[in-house]
Design a protein around this motif. Structure first.
Motif, PDB file in Angstrom:
ATOM      1  N   VAL A  81      -4.657   6.802  -2.105  1.00 37.98           N
ATOM      2  CA  VAL A  81      -4.207   5.501  -1.599  1.00 37.98           C
ATOM      3  C   VAL A  81      -4.176   4.516  -2.767  1.00 37.98           C
ATOM      4  O   VAL A  81      -5.174   4.349  -3.463  1.00 37.98           O
ATOM      5  CB  VAL A  81      -5.133   4.967  -0.485  1.00 37.98           C
ATOM      6  CG1 VAL A  81      -4.606   3.632   0.039  1.00 37.98           C
ATOM      7  CG2 VAL A  81      -5.271   5.980   0.630  1.00 37.98           C
ATOM      8  N   SER A 128      -6.420   0.721  -7.014  1.00 36.91           N
ATOM      9  CA  SER A 128      -5.620  -0.499  -6.889  1.00 36.91           C
ATOM     10  C   SER A 128      -4.884  -0.767  -8.185  1.00 36.91           C
ATOM     11  O   SER A 128      -5.205  -0.214  -9.247  1.00 36.91           O
ATOM     12  CB  SER A 128      -6.519  -1.700  -6.556  1.00 36.91           C
ATOM     13  OG  SER A 128      -7.355  -2.008  -7.660  1.00 36.91           O
ATOM     14  N   PHE A 171      -9.462   1.472   3.809  1.00 34.48           N
ATOM     15  CA  PHE A 171      -8.808   2.763   3.590  1.00 34.48           C
ATOM     16  C   PHE A 171      -9.806   3.836   3.170  1.00 34.48           C
ATOM     17  O   PHE A 171      -9.591   5.023   3.435  1.00 34.48           O
ATOM     18  CB  PHE A 171      -7.676   2.635   2.574  1.00 34.48           C
ATOM     19  CG  PHE A 171      -6.376   2.191   3.188  1.00 34.48           C
ATOM     20  CD1 PHE A 171      -5.605   3.085   3.921  1.00 34.48           C
ATOM     21  CD2 PHE A 171      -5.940   0.892   3.057  1.00 34.48           C
ATOM     22  CE1 PHE A 171      -4.417   2.684   4.500  1.00 34.48           C
ATOM     23  CE2 PHE A 171      -4.749   0.473   3.634  1.00 34.48           C
ATOM     24  CZ  PHE A 171      -3.986   1.376   4.364  1.00 34.48           C
ATOM     25  N   VAL A 207      -3.328   0.526  -3.792  1.00 34.56           N
ATOM     26  CA  VAL A 207      -3.213  -0.816  -3.224  1.00 34.56           C
ATOM     27  C   VAL A 207      -2.645  -1.758  -4.286  1.00 34.56           C
ATOM     28  O   VAL A 207      -3.151  -1.811  -5.412  1.00 34.56           O
ATOM     29  CB  VAL A 207      -4.589  -1.329  -2.747  1.00 34.56           C
ATOM     30  CG1 VAL A 207      -4.465  -2.733  -2.160  1.00 34.56           C
ATOM     31  CG2 VAL A 207      -5.182  -0.367  -1.727  1.00 34.56           C
ATOM     32  N   VAL A 223      -9.095   6.112  -3.505  1.00 39.31           N
ATOM     33  CA  VAL A 223      -8.530   4.803  -3.187  1.00 39.31           C
ATOM     34  C   VAL A 223      -8.630   3.940  -4.433  1.00 39.31           C
ATOM     35  O   VAL A 223      -9.725   3.656  -4.918  1.00 39.31           O
ATOM     36  CB  VAL A 223      -9.267   4.129  -2.011  1.00 39.31           C
ATOM     37  CG1 VAL A 223      -8.636   2.777  -1.696  1.00 39.31           C
ATOM     38  CG2 VAL A 223      -9.246   5.020  -0.782  1.00 39.31           C
ATOM     39  N   ARG A 272       5.300  -0.540   8.089  1.00 39.94           N
ATOM     40  CA  ARG A 272       4.979   0.733   7.452  1.00 39.94           C
ATOM     41  C   ARG A 272       5.952   1.791   7.896  1.00 39.94           C
ATOM     42  O   ARG A 272       6.486   1.746   9.006  1.00 39.94           O
ATOM     43  CB  ARG A 272       3.533   1.153   7.735  1.00 39.94           C
ATOM     44  CG  ARG A 272       3.270   1.851   9.055  1.00 39.94           C
ATOM     45  CD  ARG A 272       3.308   0.934  10.250  1.00 39.94           C
ATOM     46  NE  ARG A 272       2.927   1.588  11.491  1.00 39.94           N
ATOM     47  CZ  ARG A 272       3.730   2.303  12.272  1.00 39.94           C
ATOM     48  NH1 ARG A 272       4.986   2.492  11.927  1.00 39.94           N
ATOM     49  NH2 ARG A 272       3.292   2.839  13.389  1.00 39.94           N
ATOM     50  N   VAL A 317      -2.536   4.095   8.272  1.00 34.38           N
ATOM     51  CA  VAL A 317      -2.278   2.666   8.064  1.00 34.38           C
ATOM     52  C   VAL A 317      -2.617   1.889   9.326  1.00 34.38           C
ATOM     53  O   VAL A 317      -3.239   0.810   9.259  1.00 34.38           O
ATOM     54  CB  VAL A 317      -0.813   2.442   7.658  1.00 34.38           C
ATOM     55  CG1 VAL A 317      -0.514   0.945   7.553  1.00 34.38           C
ATOM     56  CG2 VAL A 317      -0.508   3.126   6.343  1.00 34.38           C
ATOM     57  N   VAL A 354       0.857  -1.190   0.000  1.00 38.60           N
ATOM     58  CA  VAL A 354       0.000   0.000   0.000  1.00 38.60           C
ATOM     59  C   VAL A 354       0.888   1.233   0.000  1.00 38.60           C
ATOM     60  O   VAL A 354       1.877   1.291   0.739  1.00 38.60           O
ATOM     61  CB  VAL A 354      -0.940   0.034   1.224  1.00 38.60           C
ATOM     62  CG1 VAL A 354      -1.783   1.308   1.211  1.00 38.60           C
ATOM     63  CG2 VAL A 354      -1.833  -1.196   1.258  1.00 38.60           C
ATOM     64  N   VAL A 392      -8.903  -4.425   1.697  1.00 39.80           N
ATOM     65  CA  VAL A 392      -7.968  -3.347   2.031  1.00 39.80           C
ATOM     66  C   VAL A 392      -8.474  -2.015   1.489  1.00 39.80           C
ATOM     67  O   VAL A 392      -8.410  -0.978   2.160  1.00 39.80           O
ATOM     68  CB  VAL A 392      -6.564  -3.676   1.489  1.00 39.80           C
ATOM     69  CG1 VAL A 392      -5.632  -2.471   1.628  1.00 39.80           C
ATOM     70  CG2 VAL A 392      -5.982  -4.880   2.220  1.00 39.80           C
ATOM     71  N   GLN A 393      -8.999  -2.021   0.276  1.00 39.41           N
ATOM     72  CA  GLN A 393      -9.535  -0.783  -0.288  1.00 39.41           C
ATOM     73  C   GLN A 393     -10.672  -0.230   0.571  1.00 39.41           C
ATOM     74  O   GLN A 393     -10.751   0.981   0.823  1.00 39.41           O
ATOM     75  CB  GLN A 393     -10.032  -1.016  -1.717  1.00 39.41           C
ATOM     76  CG  GLN A 393      -8.921  -1.151  -2.751  1.00 39.41           C
ATOM     77  CD  GLN A 393      -9.478  -1.250  -4.155  1.00 39.41           C
ATOM     78  OE1 GLN A 393      -9.631  -2.347  -4.681  1.00 39.41           O
ATOM     79  NE2 GLN A 393      -9.782  -0.129  -4.766  1.00 39.41           N
ATOM     80  N   ALA A 432       2.124  -1.096  -5.980  1.00 43.63           N
ATOM     81  CA  ALA A 432       1.434  -0.030  -5.244  1.00 43.63           C
ATOM     82  C   ALA A 432       2.023   1.329  -5.583  1.00 43.63           C
ATOM     83  O   ALA A 432       1.298   2.310  -5.798  1.00 43.63           O
ATOM     84  CB  ALA A 432       1.517  -0.295  -3.735  1.00 43.63           C
TER      85      ALA A 432
END
Length: 437
Positions: A252, A300, A242, A254, A298, A212, A198, A187, A238-239, A275
């Motif tokens: 962001v 990916s 966030f 991913v 956000v 992180r 995070v 990420v 995860v998306q 990422a």
């Protein structure tokens, strides 16, 4: 700083717990140890590169042939092994005299371990100590001092020359222990140097592990999700978290999900690099769909997969080729848009990206379905094509995506990139990372 020595390894708690007795090689205790391995077969010597301490439970040394045992010790010495540690009392009641004799002849340190300690505890403690000593002396990580997390993430994102034992040991030093079956996801966040975003996401994911750190302009993280406690699509999960935890204005990106165990450290590197590449694209290429103005962007690596392929090698290096593709495929639409206020190219791409669903396309474009039908009819007429023909979907989607990539004036930026190290680099390269103060 000098490498860790055999004498120092003998002082580690798990090694001391095994009650080691030095039977040979007393003058070689200060030789450097590059790594600690375990093996139960004679052929283990063939896999050594030099400088390793080899652990064995002695099963192989139980062979009744004395010459075979002597040859085993000679081969270890010839390979430059730092020493041989043998567990005695179970598979091997006592250390064979010829093994001791041959080790003395070769000045190979020979240890008899009189108490059973799992080798994994010894190798983990020793290799962590070896890596820690190496980190303090490696120029590549000196900017991070003792920050093992930042150093490892930077090396992975830059795809530095690493090996799997080193990556795993350095990850353990950073407190990162992805277990069997874990899925790793890189990420990258832009617009903050605060890692708390995070941390909040990790708490919502429940049971996730994380490395992180903050670099100038962005935050980089590697998440570990346990499939047993988090079933379903890990990237989507995860998306979603966030979208909940990231503040408005943040971007962001991913990466894709990779197995923690399959493919080795290169897969760890792949998801982090994906990422960062996705973040660069999200910051420099206009979005295919409007982002929610009140929330973060956000995205990916899968959502920008086509953009990544089209810009492989850099946007500028591909600009002429992509412009030719756009003109060849969408020329009539571009000519119409130059003469009439319209949004036909964007309408076509949105329609294709959403499975040619009129309901979703109209909602995303904030127009009525009747207006959408009129646009689609005009697009088909101008191109003299049936835009719903499956054979055309790939070509049309590629061309509309390429149009977004090249439509941005040279040098312009879609979003403020702040102090990101990616500022001066093409979208397809993972920038070298500099630790923020």
């Amino acid at each position: 700083m000098p490498a860790l020595t055999l004498r120092e390894i003998l002082a580690l708690d798990p090694v001391r717990a095994a009650e080691p007795e030095l039977l040979a090689g007393h003058t070689a205790l200060d030789r450097p140890v590059r790594w600690v391995h375990s093996s139960e077969v004679y052929e283990g010597a063939n896999f050594l590169d030099g400088g390793e301490l080899l652990l064995t439970n002695g099963f192989g040394l139980a062979d009744p042939d004395e010459e075979v045992r002597r040859r085993y010790v000679r081969e270890l010495a010839a390979r430059g092994a730092a020493g041989l540690a043998v567990e005695v009392g179970r598979s091997l009641p006592v250390m064979p005299a010829e093994v001791v004799d041959e080790a003395r002849r070769r000045e190979l340190p020979l240890l008899a371990m009189h108490r059973v300690v799992p080798f994994v505890r010894i190798t983990e403690a020793a290799n962590r100590a070896i890596v820690a000593r190496g980190l303090s002396g490696r120029a590549v990580v000196r900017p991070w001092g003792d920050d093992h997390t930042a150093a490892l993430l930077a090396d992975l994102a830059d795809r530095a020359a690493l090996n799997q034992p080193e990556v795993e040991a350095r990850a353990a030093l950073a407190g990162f222990h992805p277990g069997p079956g874990a899925r790793l996801i890189g990420v990258s966040l832009h617009g903050t140097r605060d890692v708390s975003t995070v941390d909040r996401a990790v708490r919502l994911l429940g049971g996730a592990g994380v490395m992180r750190t903050a670099f100038p302009g962005d935050v980089l993280a590697l998440l570990s999700l346990h499939g047993a406690t988090r079933p379903g699509d890990p990237v989507k999960a995860v998306q979603e978290v966030f979208r909940t935890t990231a503040a408005p204005g943040l971007t962001v990106a991913v990466g894709h999900a990779v197995s923690a165990s399959d493919g080795g450290w290169l897969r760890w590197s792949d998801t982090l690099r994906a990422a960062r590449t996705t973040l660069e694209l999200a910051l420099t290429v206009p979005s295919a769909e409007p982002a929610a103005p009140e929330g973060p962007l956000v995205t990916s690596s899968r959502a920008l997969a086509l953009e990544r392929e089209l810009t492989r090698g850099g946007v500028e290096d591909n600009r002429e080729r992509l412009a030719a593709l756009v003109q060849h495929t969408l020329g009539p639409l571009l000519a119409w848009e130059a003469a009439h206020p319209s949004d036909l190219v964007r309408t076509l791409e949105t329609h294709l990206r959403n499975g040619c669903s009129p309901t979703r396309t109209a909602a995303l474009l904030h127009i009525g379905r009747q207006s959408l039908y009129q646009r689609l009819e005009r697009i088909g007429s101008l191109l003299s094509l049936d835009i719903n023909d499956p054979d055309l979907l790939g070509e049309l989607l590629t061309a509309t995506c390429a149009h977004r990539v090249v439509m941005r004036p040279e040098g312009a930026r879609v979003r403020d990139m702040g102090g990101s190290a990616a500022r001066a680099r093409p979208a397809t390269t993972a920038p070298h990372l500099e630790r923020t103060a």
